[in-house]
Design an enzyme around this catalytic site. Structure first.
Site, PDB file in Angstrom:
ATOM      1  N   LYS A  22       0.864  -1.214   0.022  1.00 33.71           N
ATOM      2  CA  LYS A  22      -0.136  -0.001   0.005  1.00 33.71           C
ATOM      3  C   LYS A  22       1.033   1.366  -0.087  1.00 33.71           C
ATOM      4  O   LYS A  22       0.503   2.162  -0.649  1.00 33.71           O
ATOM      5  CB  LYS A  22      -0.926   0.007   1.331  1.00 33.71           C
ATOM      6  CG  LYS A  22      -1.434   1.276   1.631  1.00 33.71           C
ATOM      7  CD  LYS A  22      -2.500   1.453   2.810  1.00 33.71           C
ATOM      8  CE  LYS A  22      -1.889   1.630   3.882  1.00 33.71           C
ATOM      9  NZ  LYS A  22      -1.519   3.039   4.204  1.00 33.71           N
ATOM     10  N   ASN A  23       1.982   1.141   0.890  1.00 35.55           N
ATOM     11  CA  ASN A  23       2.698   2.436   0.815  1.00 35.55           C
ATOM     12  C   ASN A  23       3.480   2.891  -0.046  1.00 35.55           C
ATOM     13  O   ASN A  23       4.320   3.765  -0.281  1.00 35.55           O
ATOM     14  CB  ASN A  23       3.262   2.510   2.382  1.00 35.55           C
ATOM     15  CG  ASN A  23       2.551   2.643   3.459  1.00 35.55           C
ATOM     16  OD1 ASN A  23       1.270   3.016   3.499  1.00 35.55           O
ATOM     17  ND2 ASN A  23       3.077   2.462   4.539  1.00 35.55           N
ATOM     18  N   CYS A 116      -5.138   7.568   9.732  1.00 36.07           N
ATOM     19  CA  CYS A 116      -5.381   7.291  11.108  1.00 36.07           C
ATOM     20  C   CYS A 116      -4.926   8.293  12.119  1.00 36.07           C
ATOM     21  O   CYS A 116      -3.714   9.131  11.883  1.00 36.07           O
ATOM     22  CB  CYS A 116      -4.454   5.910  11.089  1.00 36.07           C
ATOM     23  SG  CYS A 116      -5.031   4.902  10.276  1.00 36.07           S
ATOM     24  N   ARG A 121       0.419  14.528  13.583  1.00 34.76           N
ATOM     25  CA  ARG A 121       1.057  14.252  12.317  1.00 34.76           C
ATOM     26  C   ARG A 121       0.944  15.675  11.245  1.00 34.76           C
ATOM     27  O   ARG A 121      -0.077  15.738  10.483  1.00 34.76           O
ATOM     28  CB  ARG A 121      -0.013  13.180  11.407  1.00 34.76           C
ATOM     29  CG  ARG A 121      -0.102  12.022  12.339  1.00 34.76           C
ATOM     30  CD  ARG A 121      -0.742  10.776  11.568  1.00 34.76           C
ATOM     31  NE  ARG A 121       0.288  10.106  10.524  1.00 34.76           N
ATOM     32  CZ  ARG A 121      -0.287   9.162   9.776  1.00 34.76           C
ATOM     33  NH1 ARG A 121      -1.429   8.566   9.972  1.00 34.76           N
ATOM     34  NH2 ARG A 121       0.500   8.554   9.034  1.00 34.76           N
ATOM     35  N   ASP A 306       4.640   0.686  12.047  1.00 34.43           N
ATOM     36  CA  ASP A 306       3.463  -0.364  11.309  1.00 34.43           C
ATOM     37  C   ASP A 306       3.368  -1.767  12.136  1.00 34.43           C
ATOM     38  O   ASP A 306       2.324  -2.333  12.069  1.00 34.43           O
ATOM     39  CB  ASP A 306       3.462  -0.093  10.033  1.00 34.43           C
ATOM     40  CG  ASP A 306       2.915   1.410   9.668  1.00 34.43           C
ATOM     41  OD1 ASP A 306       2.839   2.159  10.354  1.00 34.43           O
ATOM     42  OD2 ASP A 306       3.243   1.579   8.378  1.00 34.43           O
ATOM     43  N   ARG A 398      -8.444  -0.508   4.636  1.00 31.45           N
ATOM     44  CA  ARG A 398      -7.585   0.377   3.992  1.00 31.45           C
ATOM     45  C   ARG A 398      -6.226  -0.086   3.839  1.00 31.45           C
ATOM     46  O   ARG A 398      -5.309   0.329   2.755  1.00 31.45           O
ATOM     47  CB  ARG A 398      -7.250   1.829   5.175  1.00 31.45           C
ATOM     48  CG  ARG A 398      -8.541   2.487   5.357  1.00 31.45           C
ATOM     49  CD  ARG A 398      -8.317   3.745   6.072  1.00 31.45           C
ATOM     50  NE  ARG A 398      -7.096   4.409   5.560  1.00 31.45           N
ATOM     51  CZ  ARG A 398      -6.529   5.148   6.358  1.00 31.45           C
ATOM     52  NH1 ARG A 398      -6.886   5.366   7.762  1.00 31.45           N
ATOM     53  NH2 ARG A 398      -5.270   5.669   5.916  1.00 31.45           N
TER      54      ARG A 398
END
Ligand code: UD1
Length: 417
Positions: A22-23, A116, A121, A306, A398
């Site tokens: 995903k990233n 999230c 952030r 993560d 997600r």
């Protein structure tokens, strides 16, 4: 909203292929905007965050068509230089489109990204870097309005922290900027290298990806290419956690072991047998694991933040005490409180969590608060006695493609209702 129902206790067996990252997929989709051509991106996982990136591309006037796990993206035409708040709020990575739109249109308008809630952030590192590249930035009623009338110019950018997103944004903005951009203290994550592999295949001139200093010589134009996204190392770590917590033997295909350099030794120290062959990893877990040695999250090549939540789930049933120190995000232990509802013994204070392993977990009704936290609860539920209900789907979808189907294929009793 759909919920995940997991009846714990099944041993897992079999093979699964780890989905695309995903990233990696998200910044590469943003980078297609600077290629100004057709690119075919293979191994794009079916995830709601990837759907959001596709929606942003289409909003900008580009076309994106899915064929299985491949996305054909045509960015020759772009009709818009802003992203609406509704799309910005859907995920943190929407901010990675800022560098791409600025490089393409010399101006951009968007709002602060969602994603999230792991702490503050901020995006100060992104915006400071763009200022150094000649961008004027105004904030107005929540809008971020950016102009670079004379185009972007190369700059020396020293990041105060090796932010993954800021590094990606700068790279994408710099590939067609005038002159040379040097990023020092750049993030070194494999996803950065993957983005640079894609951009270099499009004709960009980026050196040093995967290292602390990245040098980008601006080029006049790029062209499209085809690219295959790397496997998702966090999904791999989650599947390893699922095997470890259930005392199982599974094989993960499509794994790049070097991307898991800080994760594999922890499972080995906890008593798992891990065998690597080209592109595959087998993990065989004992009946009961030993506690992990202290786990400190740090930027790559250190232990990934993560993977903290899934490994915490494993540690709840290990023999002994595991200490976690979360150094990347200040508020990333929301799963800890939910794990205690299953009977886990977890105490958190600030950036530290202490997990005293128990002999068994029992089922409960749980609420997920973020993506990796929801994976943590699912991993723990696989080993808990009885049926656990997790209100998680909006987060899990997600980052995990067909989570319930993957787990069922390994023999777990998991349903989405
Ligand atoms: C990316 C990953 C996310 C992962 C994180 C850290 C994607 C889509 N997401 O997120 O899964 O958990 O890297 O490996 O790739 N920071 C600032 N100012 C900024 C930017 C960041 O202070 O302008 C701080 C953040 O608050 C955080 C730290 O830097 O404390 C790391 O953030 P960053 O590396 O930017 O994470 P993301 O790119 O958001």
């Amino acid at each position: 909203m759909a919920k995940l129902l997991i009846e714990g206790g099944n041993r897992l067996r079999g093979e699964v292929t780890v989905q695309g990252s995903k990233n990696s997929t998200l910044p590469i989709l943003a980078a297609t905007v600077v290629a100004e051509d057709e690119s075919v991106i293979h191994n794009c996982p079916h995830l709601s965050d990837v759907d959001t990136a596709v929606k942003i591309l289409r909003f900008l006037g580009c076309s994106a068509t899915r064929c299985g796990t491949s996305l054909v993206v045509d960015t020759k035409s772009i009709t818009c230089d802003h992203i609406p708040d509704s799309l910005m709020r859907e995920m943190r990575s929407s901010i990675i489109f800022l560098g791409a739109i600025l490089a393409r249109c010399k101006k951009a308008r968007l709002t602060f990204p969602g994603g999230c809630e792991l702490g503050a952030r901020p995006i100060d590192l992104h915006l400071d870097a763009f200022r150094r590249m000649g961008v004027t930035i105004r904030e107005h009623h929540g809008d971020i309005i950016c102009f670079a009338d004379k185009g972007l110019r190369g700059a020396n950018i020293a990041l105060a922290f090796p932010s993954v997103g800021a590094t990606e944004n700068i790279i994408i903005a710099a590939v067609k900027a005038k002159g040379t951009t040097v990023i020092t203290n750049a993030a070194r994550e494999p996803e950065i290298e993957d983005l640079c592999t894609y951009l270099n295949a499009c004709g960009a001139d980026i050196r040093g990806a995967g290292e602390g200093t990245i040098v980008i010589e601006g080029v006049d134009s790029l062209h499209g290419t085809s690219h295959t996204v790397i496997p998702d190392r966090i999904v791999a770590a989650t599947l390893m956690s699922a095997a470890a917590v259930t005392g199982s033997d599974i094989v993960l295909k499509g794994v790049v072991a070097s991307h898991l350099g800080a994760v594999i030794p922890l499972f080995e120290e906890a008593g798992c047998d891990i065998q690597l062959s080209s592109g595959a990893m087998s993990i065989s877990a004992p009946q009961r694991l030993k506690a992990f040695p202290m786990i400190r999250t740090t930027p790559y090549p250190g232990f990934p933040t993560d993977a903290q939540a899934p490994l915490m789930a494993v540690s709840t049933l290990a023999q002994g005490t595991t200490v976690f120190v979360e150094n990347i995000f200040e508020n990333r232990y929301k799963h800890a409180g939910e794990l205690t509802r299953l009977g886990a013994k977890v105490k958190t204070e600030g950036r530290v969590a202490v997990v005293e392993g128990v002999r068994e977990l029992y089922s409960s009704s749980l609420q997920a608060y973020d993506l990796r936290g929801s994976a943590s609860l699912a991993v723990a539920a696989l080993a808990a006695q009885g049926v656990t209900v997790i209100d998680t789907t909006k987060y899990l979808e997600r980052g995990y493609e067909d989570f319930d189907g993957t787990m069922r294929s390994l023999g777990a009793d998991v349903k989405m209702i």
